[in-house]
Design a protein around this motif. Sequence first.
Motif, PDB file in Angstrom:
ATOM      1  N   SER A  59      -7.095   4.798  -1.401  1.00 24.69           N
ATOM      2  CA  SER A  59      -6.211   3.656  -1.176  1.00 24.69           C
ATOM      3  C   SER A  59      -5.564   3.227  -2.487  1.00 24.69           C
ATOM      4  CB  SER A  59      -7.000   2.493  -0.590  1.00 24.69           C
ATOM      5  OG  SER A  59      -7.533   2.837   0.676  1.00 24.69           O
TER       6      SER A  59
ATOM      7  N   GLN B 267       0.849  -1.193   0.000  1.00 21.64           N
ATOM      8  CA  GLN B 267       0.000   0.000   0.000  1.00 21.64           C
ATOM      9  C   GLN B 267       0.884   1.244   0.000  1.00 21.64           C
ATOM     10  OE1 GLN B 267      -2.838   0.125   3.183  1.00 21.64           O
ATOM     11  NE2 GLN B 267      -3.773   2.034   2.508  1.00 21.64           N
TER      12      GLN B 267
ATOM     13  N   ILE C 179      -2.300   0.826  -4.227  1.00 21.36           N
ATOM     14  CA  ILE C 179      -1.376  -0.288  -4.054  1.00 21.36           C
ATOM     15  C   ILE C 179      -0.448  -0.346  -5.259  1.00 21.36           C
ATOM     16  CG2 ILE C 179      -1.269  -2.830  -4.219  1.00 21.36           C
ATOM     17  CD1 ILE C 179      -3.465  -3.015  -2.204  1.00 21.36           C
TER      18      ILE C 179
END
Length: 246
Positions: free
Chosen positions: A40, A34, A42
């Motif tokens: 979010s 992450q 990644i």
Amino acid sequence: MNYSAFHKLSYGLYVIATELNGEKVGYIANTAFQITAEPSKIAISCHKNNHSAQKIIDSKKFSISVLKKEVDTSLIGKFGFMSGADIDKFQGVETIVAKTGAPIVVDSSVAWFDCKVLDYSDVGSHYLIIAEVVDGDKLSDEEPLTYAYYHAKYKMLSPKNAPTYIEKEKLGDEPEPIVYEEVTEEASDQTPGDDGIFSCNICGYQYDPEEGDPALGIPPGTPFEDLPDDWKCPLCNASKEDFTKV
């Protein structure tokens, strides 16, 4: 430089998968992390030679399945040591789909993430691919599989396509498990004939008679020579003839 310092970096083990024009592809990865919290995001690292690499870039989507500690080793063998250009890795493997439509492997997984590719960079042998997480779920409270545990249990070094691969010569006297090696005609012609630990020439898995292979019905204390002729490597499905004594 002391290259053994790299072994102190921590990693997990994951199945990365995507789908393009009806074809499902996937591979085992140890680099997925992450990079931002909101939104979010990644990043993954994928070797350019992987059958999945260009398909992830073209499809602009992929899934990450976080493998559990006591993983089904056949899943590692199928996704880690076989090419999607030669076999259907997803045959007999339970998958679901979420928002992007990428296949998500739920067998032997404790969690998954569904990701939309935002950008990628050519970093030499690998692509660094950055994606936004658009969906995800936890499947189990079991412990996730770590690369350290995987190496300790199966006594293997990183394969050459892994971003963590280090040439054995650079490690000097650092004690490490057996190195992944290609099968040679000379090694394949050797016939095991006594007790002891035997190593798979394909993936490096080591058969220890003291442990046996309970998952395939081989009890502890079974010498290698007493294994059935049709016994296969639990990681890469190699034949008994592809093993040599350590």
